[in-house]
Motif scaffolding. Structure first.
Motif, PDB file in Angstrom:
ATOM      1  N   MET A   1      -2.354   8.126   5.327  1.00  0.00           N
ATOM      2  CA  MET A   1      -2.165   9.176   4.351  1.00  0.00           C
ATOM      3  C   MET A   1      -2.994   8.823   3.115  1.00  0.00           C
ATOM      4  O   MET A   1      -2.905   7.720   2.604  1.00  0.00           O
ATOM      5  CB  MET A   1      -0.689   9.305   3.990  1.00  0.00           C
ATOM      6  N   GLU A   2      -3.776   9.763   2.679  1.00  0.00           N
ATOM      7  CA  GLU A   2      -4.552   9.573   1.455  1.00  0.00           C
ATOM      8  C   GLU A   2      -3.714  10.006   0.262  1.00  0.00           C
ATOM      9  O   GLU A   2      -2.734  10.723   0.412  1.00  0.00           O
ATOM     10  CB  GLU A   2      -5.823  10.418   1.507  1.00  0.00           C
ATOM     11  N   ASN A   3      -4.123   9.566  -0.927  1.00  0.00           N
ATOM     12  CA  ASN A   3      -3.406   9.999  -2.115  1.00  0.00           C
ATOM     13  C   ASN A   3      -4.319   9.999  -3.328  1.00  0.00           C
ATOM     14  O   ASN A   3      -5.386   9.384  -3.323  1.00  0.00           O
ATOM     15  CB  ASN A   3      -2.179   9.120  -2.352  1.00  0.00           C
ATOM     16  N   ARG A   4      -3.886  10.712  -4.331  1.00  0.00           N
ATOM     17  CA  ARG A   4      -4.614  10.833  -5.594  1.00  0.00           C
ATOM     18  C   ARG A   4      -3.850  10.153  -6.730  1.00  0.00           C
ATOM     19  O   ARG A   4      -4.078  10.439  -7.895  1.00  0.00           O
ATOM     20  CB  ARG A   4      -4.807  12.319  -5.924  1.00  0.00           C
ATOM     21  N   LEU A   5      -2.952   9.230  -6.388  1.00  0.00           N
ATOM     22  CA  LEU A   5      -2.075   8.646  -7.380  1.00  0.00           C
ATOM     23  C   LEU A   5      -2.842   7.961  -8.512  1.00  0.00           C
ATOM     24  O   LEU A   5      -2.568   8.211  -9.686  1.00  0.00           O
ATOM     25  CB  LEU A   5      -1.091   7.668  -6.731  1.00  0.00           C
ATOM     26  N   ALA A   6      -3.799   7.113  -8.193  1.00  0.00           N
ATOM     27  CA  ALA A   6      -4.545   6.395  -9.238  1.00  0.00           C
ATOM     28  C   ALA A   6      -5.285   7.378 -10.137  1.00  0.00           C
ATOM     29  O   ALA A   6      -5.247   7.253 -11.370  1.00  0.00           O
ATOM     30  CB  ALA A   6      -5.516   5.402  -8.612  1.00  0.00           C
ATOM     31  N   GLU A   7      -5.935   8.358  -9.532  1.00  0.00           N
ATOM     32  CA  GLU A   7      -6.678   9.368 -10.295  1.00  0.00           C
ATOM     33  C   GLU A   7      -5.753  10.140 -11.238  1.00  0.00           C
ATOM     34  O   GLU A   7      -6.048  10.299 -12.426  1.00  0.00           O
ATOM     35  CB  GLU A   7      -7.340  10.331  -9.302  1.00  0.00           C
ATOM     36  N   ILE A   8      -4.631  10.592 -10.714  1.00  0.00           N
ATOM     37  CA  ILE A   8      -3.684  11.367 -11.515  1.00  0.00           C
ATOM     38  C   ILE A   8      -3.089  10.500 -12.624  1.00  0.00           C
ATOM     39  O   ILE A   8      -2.993  10.926 -13.774  1.00  0.00           O
ATOM     40  CB  ILE A   8      -2.564  11.946 -10.612  1.00  0.00           C
ATOM     41  N   ARG A   9      -2.728   9.275 -12.272  1.00  0.00           N
ATOM     42  CA  ARG A   9      -2.142   8.360 -13.250  1.00  0.00           C
ATOM     43  C   ARG A   9      -3.121   8.117 -14.402  1.00  0.00           C
ATOM     44  O   ARG A   9      -2.750   8.170 -15.571  1.00  0.00           O
ATOM     45  CB  ARG A   9      -1.777   7.045 -12.553  1.00  0.00           C
ATOM     46  N   ARG A  37      -3.189   1.097   1.229  1.00  0.00           N
ATOM     47  CA  ARG A  37      -2.756   0.038   2.139  1.00  0.00           C
ATOM     48  C   ARG A  37      -1.367   0.297   2.691  1.00  0.00           C
ATOM     49  O   ARG A  37      -0.980  -0.283   3.699  1.00  0.00           O
ATOM     50  CB  ARG A  37      -2.806  -1.320   1.441  1.00  0.00           C
ATOM     51  N   CYS A  38      -0.594   1.140   2.009  1.00  0.00           N
ATOM     52  CA  CYS A  38       0.729   1.503   2.524  1.00  0.00           C
ATOM     53  C   CYS A  38       1.054   2.936   2.114  1.00  0.00           C
ATOM     54  O   CYS A  38       0.496   3.462   1.158  1.00  0.00           O
ATOM     55  CB  CYS A  38       1.810   0.526   2.066  1.00  0.00           C
ATOM     56  N   THR A  39       1.922   3.528   2.869  1.00  0.00           N
ATOM     57  CA  THR A  39       2.386   4.881   2.606  1.00  0.00           C
ATOM     58  C   THR A  39       3.808   4.786   2.070  1.00  0.00           C
ATOM     59  O   THR A  39       4.639   4.088   2.658  1.00  0.00           O
ATOM     60  CB  THR A  39       2.385   5.711   3.908  1.00  0.00           C
ATOM     61  N   ILE A  61      -2.002  13.377   0.465  1.00  0.00           N
ATOM     62  CA  ILE A  61      -2.707  14.240   1.406  1.00  0.00           C
ATOM     63  C   ILE A  61      -2.532  13.667   2.810  1.00  0.00           C
ATOM     64  O   ILE A  61      -2.979  12.556   3.104  1.00  0.00           O
ATOM     65  CB  ILE A  61      -4.211  14.327   1.058  1.00  0.00           C
ATOM     66  N   ARG A  62      -1.880  14.434   3.645  1.00  0.00           N
ATOM     67  CA  ARG A  62      -1.625  13.986   5.019  1.00  0.00           C
ATOM     68  C   ARG A  62      -2.874  14.136   5.860  1.00  0.00           C
ATOM     69  O   ARG A  62      -3.537  15.172   5.835  1.00  0.00           O
ATOM     70  CB  ARG A  62      -0.491  14.810   5.631  1.00  0.00           C
ATOM     71  N   ASN A  63      -3.220  13.106   6.598  1.00  0.00           N
ATOM     72  CA  ASN A  63      -4.331  13.175   7.543  1.00  0.00           C
ATOM     73  C   ASN A  63      -3.805  13.804   8.824  1.00  0.00           C
ATOM     74  O   ASN A  63      -2.908  13.258   9.457  1.00  0.00           O
ATOM     75  CB  ASN A  63      -4.874  11.772   7.849  1.00  0.00           C
ATOM     76  N   LYS A  64      -4.362  14.938   9.181  1.00  0.00           N
ATOM     77  CA  LYS A  64      -3.854  15.676  10.344  1.00  0.00           C
ATOM     78  C   LYS A  64      -4.656  15.311  11.589  1.00  0.00           C
ATOM     79  O   LYS A  64      -5.392  16.110  12.130  1.00  0.00           O
ATOM     80  CB  LYS A  64      -3.954  17.177  10.101  1.00  0.00           C
ATOM     81  N   LYS A  65      -4.489  14.082  12.062  1.00  0.00           N
ATOM     82  CA  LYS A  65      -5.170  13.658  13.275  1.00  0.00           C
ATOM     83  C   LYS A  65      -4.127  13.273  14.326  1.00  0.00           C
ATOM     84  O   LYS A  65      -3.269  12.459  14.065  1.00  0.00           O
ATOM     85  CB  LYS A  65      -6.124  12.505  13.016  1.00  0.00           C
ATOM     86  N   GLY A  66      -4.203  13.902  15.467  1.00  0.00           N
ATOM     87  CA  GLY A  66      -3.269  13.599  16.542  1.00  0.00           C
ATOM     88  C   GLY A  66      -1.830  13.902  16.177  1.00  0.00           C
ATOM     89  O   GLY A  66      -1.545  14.525  15.173  1.00  0.00           O
ATOM     90  N   GLY A  67      -0.925  13.463  17.002  1.00  0.00           N
ATOM     91  CA  GLY A  67       0.499  13.582  16.712  1.00  0.00           C
ATOM     92  C   GLY A  67       1.002  15.007  16.765  1.00  0.00           C
ATOM     93  O   GLY A  67       0.439  15.877  17.408  1.00  0.00           O
ATOM     94  N   HIS A  68       2.068  15.259  16.063  1.00  0.00           N
ATOM     95  CA  HIS A  68       2.773  16.540  16.050  1.00  0.00           C
ATOM     96  C   HIS A  68       1.927  17.641  15.414  1.00  0.00           C
ATOM     97  O   HIS A  68       1.383  17.455  14.352  1.00  0.00           O
ATOM     98  CB  HIS A  68       4.088  16.372  15.290  1.00  0.00           C
TER      99      HIS A  68
END
Length: 71
Positions: A1-9, A37-39, A61-68
């Motif tokens: 899962m990607e994120n924008r936490l550092a940018e937003i912070r 490194r972790c979700t 941001i959820r990576n939509k690869k495989g799975g459900h």
């Protein structure tokens, strides 16, 4: 899962120390989330979003690869 936490912070001029104290987690946890490194758990993701006054989807941001596929 990607994120924008550092940018937003950084845009909100919030230090990691503030998140650490407000969320009751370690600096390593925040750093690991920001660096992908972790979700975070759902509860922590919701707490982060609440603290920043944003929706979870605006930060994580959820990576939509495989799975459900939702069907």
């Amino acid at each position: 899962m990607e994120n924008r936490l550092a940018e937003i912070r950084k845009n909100k001029k919030i230090g990691q120390a503030y998140l650490v104290e407000a969320l009751g987690v370690s600096r390593q946890t925040i750093s690991s989330i920001e660096n992908g490194r972790c979700t975070p758990s759902l509860e922590l993701a919701l707490d982060i979003a609440d603290l920043l006054g944003m929706k979870v989807e605006e930060i994580f941001i959820r990576n939509k690869k495989g799975g459900h596929n939702g069907k």
